[in-house]
Design a protein around this motif. Structure first.
Motif, PDB file in Angstrom:
ATOM      1  N   ALA A   1      -0.035 -53.583  37.649  1.00 10.08           N
ATOM      2  CA  ALA A   1       0.875 -52.635  37.006  1.00 10.08           C
ATOM      3  C   ALA A   1       0.215 -52.001  35.787  1.00 10.08           C
ATOM      4  N   MET A   2      -0.561 -52.779  35.042  1.00  7.08           N
ATOM      5  CA  MET A   2      -1.301 -52.248  33.903  1.00  7.08           C
ATOM      6  C   MET A   2      -2.305 -51.196  34.351  1.00  7.08           C
ATOM      7  N   LEU A   3      -3.007 -51.477  35.446  1.00  2.94           N
ATOM      8  CA  LEU A   3      -4.007 -50.537  35.935  1.00  2.94           C
ATOM      9  C   LEU A   3      -3.352 -49.237  36.384  1.00  2.94           C
ATOM     10  N   GLU A   4      -2.211 -49.342  37.044  1.00  3.65           N
ATOM     11  CA  GLU A   4      -1.481 -48.152  37.467  1.00  3.65           C
ATOM     12  C   GLU A   4      -1.127 -47.268  36.274  1.00  3.65           C
ATOM     13  N   ARG A   5      -0.661 -47.904  35.201  1.00  3.12           N
ATOM     14  CA  ARG A   5      -0.302 -47.160  33.996  1.00  3.12           C
ATOM     15  C   ARG A   5      -1.549 -46.647  33.282  1.00  3.12           C
ATOM     16  N   GLY A   6      -2.598 -47.463  33.274  1.00  2.00           N
ATOM     17  CA  GLY A   6      -3.793 -47.116  32.510  1.00  2.00           C
ATOM     18  C   GLY A   6      -4.564 -45.946  33.104  1.00  2.00           C
ATOM     19  N   ILE A   7      -4.758 -45.951  34.427  1.00  2.00           N
ATOM     20  CA  ILE A   7      -5.535 -44.864  35.029  1.00  2.00           C
ATOM     21  C   ILE A   7      -4.656 -43.649  35.313  1.00  2.00           C
ATOM     22  N   GLY A   8      -3.361 -43.859  35.450  1.00  2.00           N
ATOM     23  CA  GLY A   8      -2.446 -42.748  35.653  1.00  2.00           C
ATOM     24  C   GLY A   8      -2.710 -41.992  36.944  1.00  2.00           C
ATOM     25  N   SER A   9      -2.220 -40.786  36.998  1.00  2.00           N
ATOM     26  CA  SER A   9      -2.363 -39.948  38.189  1.00  2.00           C
ATOM     27  C   SER A   9      -3.707 -39.225  38.172  1.00  2.00           C
ATOM     28  N   PRO A  10      -4.257 -38.900  39.343  1.00  2.00           N
ATOM     29  CA  PRO A  10      -5.526 -38.170  39.395  1.00  2.00           C
ATOM     30  C   PRO A  10      -5.335 -36.727  38.967  1.00  2.00           C
ATOM     31  N   PRO A  11      -6.425 -36.049  38.613  1.00  2.00           N
ATOM     32  CA  PRO A  11      -6.324 -34.641  38.213  1.00  2.00           C
ATOM     33  C   PRO A  11      -6.036 -33.743  39.403  1.00  2.00           C
ATOM     34  N   ASP A  12      -5.534 -32.572  39.127  1.00  2.00           N
ATOM     35  CA  ASP A  12      -5.272 -31.570  40.158  1.00  2.00           C
ATOM     36  C   ASP A  12      -6.593 -30.909  40.539  1.00  2.00           C
ATOM     37  N   LEU A  13      -6.999 -31.079  41.792  1.00  2.00           N
ATOM     38  CA  LEU A  13      -8.267 -30.518  42.254  1.00  2.00           C
ATOM     39  C   LEU A  13      -8.050 -29.404  43.283  1.00  2.00           C
ATOM     40  N   SER A  14      -6.897 -28.800  43.253  1.00  2.00           N
ATOM     41  CA  SER A  14      -6.554 -27.813  44.280  1.00  2.00           C
ATOM     42  C   SER A  14      -7.298 -26.490  44.117  1.00  2.00           C
ATOM     43  N   ASP A  15      -7.807 -26.200  42.923  1.00  2.00           N
ATOM     44  CA  ASP A  15      -8.485 -24.930  42.682  1.00  2.00           C
ATOM     45  C   ASP A  15      -9.987 -25.143  42.496  1.00  2.00           C
ATOM     46  N   GLY A  16     -10.759 -24.147  42.851  1.00  2.00           N
ATOM     47  CA  GLY A  16     -12.187 -24.157  42.585  1.00  2.00           C
ATOM     48  C   GLY A  16     -13.017 -24.733  43.707  1.00  2.00           C
ATOM     49  N   PRO A  17     -14.340 -24.486  43.680  1.00  3.57           N
ATOM     50  CA  PRO A  17     -15.261 -25.015  44.683  1.00  3.57           C
ATOM     51  C   PRO A  17     -15.285 -26.539  44.665  1.00  3.57           C
ATOM     52  N   TRP A  18     -15.737 -27.126  45.779  1.00  2.00           N
ATOM     53  CA  TRP A  18     -15.712 -28.578  45.907  1.00  2.00           C
ATOM     54  C   TRP A  18     -16.570 -29.266  44.847  1.00  2.00           C
ATOM     55  N   ARG A  19     -17.677 -28.660  44.492  1.00  2.38           N
ATOM     56  CA  ARG A  19     -18.566 -29.292  43.523  1.00  2.38           C
ATOM     57  C   ARG A  19     -17.896 -29.372  42.143  1.00  2.38           C
ATOM     58  N   GLU A  20     -17.254 -28.293  41.742  1.00  4.22           N
ATOM     59  CA  GLU A  20     -16.546 -28.304  40.468  1.00  4.22           C
ATOM     60  C   GLU A  20     -15.379 -29.288  40.501  1.00  4.22           C
ATOM     61  N   ALA A  21     -14.707 -29.362  41.637  1.00  4.89           N
ATOM     62  CA  ALA A  21     -13.573 -30.271  41.769  1.00  4.89           C
ATOM     63  C   ALA A  21     -14.011 -31.729  41.630  1.00  4.89           C
ATOM     64  N   LEU A  22     -15.088 -32.096  42.296  1.00  8.19           N
ATOM     65  CA  LEU A  22     -15.568 -33.474  42.222  1.00  8.19           C
ATOM     66  C   LEU A  22     -16.097 -33.804  40.830  1.00  8.19           C
TER      67      LEU A  22
END
Length: 218
Positions: free
Chosen positions: A68-89
């Motif tokens: 539960a701590m890890l879930e809160r600590g790392i939170g949600s991933p960033p939005d990678l819906s825009d931009g080329p794959w290299r920039e997204a990664l």
């Protein structure tokens, strides 16, 4: 499963005095200062002003507490819906490194056999979705593992590169002849710059390799 199933609200008896989020935040506050080893059900309960047994109403044990701590600590991933794959990664790797820097204990908490929550799996989903076409399923998983491994390696050495350079400089004052390659690299770095760029340099080379592989398959 813990962290996935919605916890039913009691229809009888007193209302819960705590939330899982409050318990996780109390554990995070301890781990951020004293490390993961200092976290226990009893310590978290005491910091919240409750007994250890009272926490078992909310979670089964320490493994679930850390999850539960890890879930809160790392939170949600960033939005990678825009931009080329290299920039997204690159954004993905930068964001993950930032989360690890914010909670150094998360490196230890995210290894081994343990409960995995939706946020942690969401990070993998986010990265896999950002990969370009042309890779097998196994290759896609391996690429994310490679990037994540690079992030974890550098997160575990926060400040270490500069500290190590300082320590080596002291030693090399008397033992330079034994390590000419080290001396040459440090001397060139002092002249041309570029120190403490291992994260960016390594990530760029990983992505260069992926780009080259995809070009070979066209």
């Amino acid at each position: 499963m813990f962290l996935w199933d919605e916890r039913p609200k009691p229809t009888r008896g007193p209302k819960p005095a705590l939330t899982l989020e409050q318990i996780a935040d109390a554990g995070i506050a301890i781990a951020d200062v004293e490390g993961l080893a200092a976290v226990s059900m009893q310590r978290v309960a005491a910091d919240l002003g409750y007994t250890k047994m009272s926490l078992y109403r909310y979670l089964p044990g320490k493994a679930e507490l850390v999850a539960a701590m890890l879930e809160r600590g790392i939170g949600s991933p960033p939005d990678l819906s825009d931009g080329p794959w290299r920039e997204a990664l690159t954004r993905w790797a930068d964001a993950l490194l930032s989360r690890y820097f914010g909670h150094q204990w998360a490196l230890e908490a995210s290894t081994g056999d343990r409960p995995i929550g939706p946020n942690e799996l969401g990070w993998m989903e986010s990265a896999l979705s950002a990969l370009p076409p042309g890779l097998t399923g196994a290759e896609r998983m391996d690429m994310i593992a490679t990037i994540a491994g690079h992030v974890r390696a550098l997160a575990g050495q926060r400040g270490g590169e500069s500290q190590m350079t300082g320590a080596m400089t002291l030693v090399l004052r008397e033992h330079a002849q034994r390590f000419p390659a080290v001396v040459a690299a440090l001397t060139d770095t002092a002249k041309t710059g570029g120190a403490d760029q291992a994260f960016t340099f390594g990530l760029d080379r990983i992505l260069d390799g992926l780009e080259m592989l995809l070009r070979q398959r066209v």
